[in-house]
Design an enzyme around this catalytic site. Structure first.
Site: not given
Length: 337
Positions: A41, A128, A136, A140
């Site tokens: 937020e 990557k 990571y 992906k």
């Protein structure tokens, strides 16, 4: 040519570096509404101070929450999926969290988009994800596979999915550029390996490439721009030529060189001049869907150290200075989602 007139676009991770630049760009294209979907937020509050356009909506939510995505996707024409846990070290230390966001989140995006009849979804990937050596990259890669396969999962539904893959972004939060700038006062820049190379793209180029491919996509493609490589030692010289370099060794999960197309992928990849397209292996995929593309030669691969395009030290210095000037001229530095 992509016509966004009257369209409603939602960008996940919309408070990040890419998201803020993307929102600023599409607001110049006569869109009906842009929805910024992210978790924090405070970042949304800060972004709202910089963007006073009444066409922007801010939606607190997490891609892990499918029900929230279904609500957010109501009436949406296009989704750009930029939300991810992307820092290599953070993902290594928090593997379950990376899987929940980067893989399960991708599945939720796909299912919510199909259920709500979204026309187009384009997901951001990374070099990557090619032959990954860290978590990571592995998450992906899995995400890319999900988005490509989703085009077969839709059945008779109109929703189509594609992926955009590119390399390091100049000056993005968490990248080596702000790190070098921060530590140069010490007189020493730590370099993991003097041989290291990376693909390099500006934030503006990345945003434009996504917009261009929203117009081109048929469903299932992985779009890869032709971009230059750079040597990390040259980047150090561009940012702080007065500093000495200290070689500290490659960190866990790090490569000497990054790849965007492997030899195996190259067999189904087309060269379209300024970019490549890895074609999906669908029975309905036709030559017409990739009209004008040229097959790549046997044994081709697209790797940062064998790239034909290179940035000089002067060009790197110019890119870094341009990025810094843009931030000083009124754009709050985007924060990562």
């Amino acid at each position: 040519m992509l016509d966004l007139k009257g369209k409603t676009i939602l960008v996940t991770g919309g408070t990040g570096s890419f998201g803020q630049k993307f929102v600023r760009k599409v607001l110049t294209m006569d869109v009906k509404k842009v929805i910024v979907f992210s978790r924090d937020e405070l970042k949304q509050y800060e972004m709202a101070q910089d963007f006073s356009d009444p066409r922007i909506r801010f939606f607190i939510g997490d891609v892990r929450d499918k029900e929230r995505l279904i609500r957010a996707f109501d009436g949406v024409d296009i989704v750009v999926h930029a939300a991810a846990l992307k820092h290599v070290g953070v993902c290594e230390y928090n593997p379950f969290e990376a899987i929940k966001t980067n893989i399960h989140g991708a599945q939720n995006i796909i299912e919510a988009a199909i259920d709500k009849g979204v026309a187009k979804v384009i997901a951001l990937s990374t070099d990557k994800a090619v032959s990954p050596v860290n978590l990571y990259g592995a998450t992906k890669l899995a995400s890319d596979k999900l988005f490509v396969a989703a085009n077969s999962y839709v059945g008779m539904n109109k929703t189509r999915f594609a992926v955009v893959r590119y390399g390091n972004v100049v000056g993005s939060r968490g990248s080596v550029v702000p790190f070098f700038k921060k530590v140069k006062a010490t007189g020493t820049l730590p370099i993991t390996d003097e041989r290291m190379t990376r693909f390099w793209i500006t934030l503006d180029q990345g945003v434009q490439f996504v917009i261009d491919n929203l117009g081109r996509m048929k469903g299932g493609e992985i779009f890869i721009p032709k971009i230059p490589s750079m040597k990390v030692t040259d980047l150090a010289s561009a940012i702080a030529p007065e500093c000495k370099v200290e070689v500290i060794g490659i960190r866990p999960g790090e490569k000497l060189h990054e790849a965007m197309i492997t030899e195996d992928d190259a067999r189904r990849t087309l060269d379209l001049g300024t970019y490549y397209v890895i074609q999906p292996e669908f029975p309905w995929w036709t030559e017409e869907a990739a009209k004008g593309g040229k097959p790549l030669p046997e044994g081709f691969s697209y790797v940062s150290n064998t790239n034909v395009q290179w940035l000089s030290i002067d060009e790197l210095r110019q890119l870094v200075n341009e990025d810094q000037t843009i931030r000083k001229e009124g754009e709050r530095e985007p924060k990562a989602n």
